[in-house]
Design a protein around this motif. Structure first.
Motif, PDB file in Angstrom:
ATOM      1  N   GLU A 171      -4.784   4.008   3.939  1.00 30.79           N
ATOM      2  CA  GLU A 171      -5.598   3.119   3.098  1.00 30.79           C
ATOM      3  C   GLU A 171      -5.862   1.813   3.833  1.00 30.79           C
ATOM      4  O   GLU A 171      -6.999   1.334   3.902  1.00 30.79           O
ATOM      5  N   SER A 223       0.832  -1.204   0.000  1.00 29.74           N
ATOM      6  CA  SER A 223       0.000   0.000   0.000  1.00 29.74           C
ATOM      7  C   SER A 223       0.868   1.256   0.000  1.00 29.74           C
ATOM      8  O   SER A 223       0.564   2.238  -0.690  1.00 29.74           O
ATOM      9  N   THR A 232      -7.879  -5.394   6.931  1.00 30.11           N
ATOM     10  CA  THR A 232      -6.499  -5.588   6.477  1.00 30.11           C
ATOM     11  C   THR A 232      -5.947  -6.887   7.018  1.00 30.11           C
ATOM     12  O   THR A 232      -5.334  -7.682   6.304  1.00 30.11           O
ATOM     13  N   VAL A 238      -7.080  -5.305  -2.875  1.00 31.11           N
ATOM     14  CA  VAL A 238      -6.861  -4.758  -1.537  1.00 31.11           C
ATOM     15  C   VAL A 238      -8.036  -5.166  -0.657  1.00 31.11           C
ATOM     16  O   VAL A 238      -9.144  -5.394  -1.152  1.00 31.11           O
TER      17      VAL A 238
END
Length: 495
Positions: free
Chosen positions: A65, A55, A414, A407
């Motif tokens: 992000e 990222s 995450t 992503v």
């Protein structure tokens, strides 16, 4: 290479060169860790570090992000490798091996200054083993990076010198803190010890100046990690993510001190025994500094209330020096230390590596590649069957985002387990307040077309009954199982 290794380990330890020692340590680390270079992931945290690094390479500062609970130097390390070498598991694992060899080398240099080259070399080789085996530590962990900074910083401090040594040590200690925040206790304890040391010697002006340079180095590194956020007008992002979130996590995830009792009892007995029997000279400033660093690490464990194999990486390179000196001063090991069965024992220690060598060779024969794991096979399946689909949710094997070029759907996703860490949501301004709300948003609003889970495993920790019940029910109602790739279930949305 074998001839050079044998020559370096010959009885004439006084002929050892620093380059030769580093070569031996790097060779051992490579032999032990190499078969693990080809796995998709070894520990889930490493996968998250890779995603955060990617990222950053894509132009997003950490915590803007994607989000994870680690200081930014960890992600900078991974970002640097990815920027230069691209999406290479091989490169990341090799640089992890360099970290292990580097921290072990400074274990050697510290041990050499405290005792002898012979004892230091054996301590350094043990440090390689203890940072590479026994649990999921063959990957590249934040603790490996932390010790690669801490050990040379400690070496600068045990070799008396001018102000630049203290500044250099401070810079390295600052880097260590910005990879593992809990090491700040050890760094602080060392700073306090230095003040007492200089004041005891009545070197007030010199002492204050040297400790000031030590502190300045630490602050410069910390400030340098905050500066990019300030320049982008987001200083609060750094403060909340690096400092406040870590404090919240340490308090909310604290376990019982009973979990620490065995380790603390053993180490207390070791220090008391070696002090009373005078196996270790605790009047030696070098031993004092190493001991203070060990106590700082142990204090951080006590504050967290838990120890795992990753945490012990912060202890082993330090403690093994004192253990090696202690063993060298016992009488009975001298009778058998050079016997053939010791060599056999050393050959048997990396049993995990031998098994992994066998596994990857077998995998190569069966599938034509050494690279293995669902984090590789699942993205390959998705790229073949859903070539343009990037709206994917990996609830397992989340390293799969990386080769797929996707992503995670939200910052909380995450790392899959972060979805259920409600207490951390405020620190990245997540508009959802609970894990159920986050799951409802991901599944109902983002609506991933593909969901990947681990076969025959709960999605979340077994204690999280409501979260597991929610995701299981949602998958049954809105998704169908379209394939099982190795140990991964792949679900496709029905509507």
């Amino acid at each position: 290479m074998l001839n050079r290794l044998i020559k370096t380990l010959s009885p004439n330890y006084n002929d050892l060169s620093n380059k030769g020692v580093f070569f031996v340590l790097l060779s051992i680390a490579t032999l032990v860790r190499f078969p693990f270079y080809f796995r998709d992931y070894i520990d889930r945290d490493e996968s998250t570090f890779i995603l955060m690094g990617q990222s950053w390479v894509d132009g997003h500062l950490p915590y803007t992000e994607l989000w994870d609970l680690k200081p930014p130097i960890v992600f900078l390390f991974f970002a640097g490798i990815i920027y230069v070498f691209g999406k290479s598991f091989l490169a990341i694992r090799f640089f992890g091996t360099l970290l292990v060899a580097s921290s072990a080398f400074f274990t050697y240099r510290i041990g050499e200054a405290m005792c002898s080259k012979k004892v230091a070399l054996w301590a350094a080789m043990a440090a390689v083993a203890l940072q590479s085996m026994f649990g999921s530590i063959q990957g590249v962990m934040s603790e490996h990076l932390c010790m690669a900074f801490l050990m040379p910083g400690l070496y600068l401090l045990i070799r008396p010198g001018k102000w630049w040594r203290y500044l250099g040590a401070g810079l390295l200690m600052g880097l260590a803190i910005m990879t593992k925040l809990n090491i700040a206790y050890a760094v602080l304890f060392i700073g306090i010890y230095l003040l007492f040391y200089f004041f005891r010697r009545k070197e007030y002006t010199t002492g204050i100046a040297n400790v000031a340079f030590y502190g300045l180095g630490i602050l410069l590194v910390i400030a340098s990690t905050w500066l990019p956020y300030y320049l982008e007008g987001k200083p609060g992002v750094w403060w909340k993510s690096v400092v406040l979130a870590s404090m919240e996590y340490a308090g909310s995830r604290r376990s019982s001190m009973l979990n620490l009792a065995p380790t603390f009892l053993v180490l207390t007995a070791f220090f008391l025994f070696t002090w009373r029997k005078k196996y270790l000279n605790f009047k030696d400033v070098k031993i004092q500094i190493v001991s203070v660093a060990i106590f700082g690490v142990l204090f951080s464990f006590a504050k967290a209330g838990r120890i795992n194999s990753h945490y012990l990486i912060q202890l082993h390179p330090l403690l093994i020096i004192l253990v090696a000196i202690f063993i060298s001063r016992l009488q009975f090991p001298k009778k058998w230390i050079h016997q053939p069965f010791l060599a056999l024992l050393l050959l048997l220690v990396p049993a995990e590596s031998y098994l992994e060598y066998y596994r990857i060779i077998k995998y190569k024969i069966e599938r034509g590649t050494f690279y293995n794991g669902e984090g590789i096979t699942v993205p390959a399946y998705l790229a073949k069957n859903y070539p343009s689909e990037k709206n994917v949710l990996f609830l397992g094997y989340h390293i799969g985002y990386w080769p797929l070029g996707a992503v995670p759907p939200t910052m909380a996703a995450t790392h899959p387990s972060n979805i259920c860490r409600n207490e951390l949501f405020p620190y990245f301004d997540n508009p959802r307040k609970t894990a159920i709300e986050e799951l409802a948003y991901i599944m109902g609003s983002v609506r991933p077309k593909i969901v990947v889970t681990r076969k025959n495993r709960l999605v979340f920790d077994e204690k999280l009954k409501a979260e597991n019940r929610y995701i299981d029910t949602y998958l049954k109602k809105h998704y169908k199982l379209v394939s099982t790739v190795d140990l991964a279930n792949i679900y496709q949305r029905l509507e």
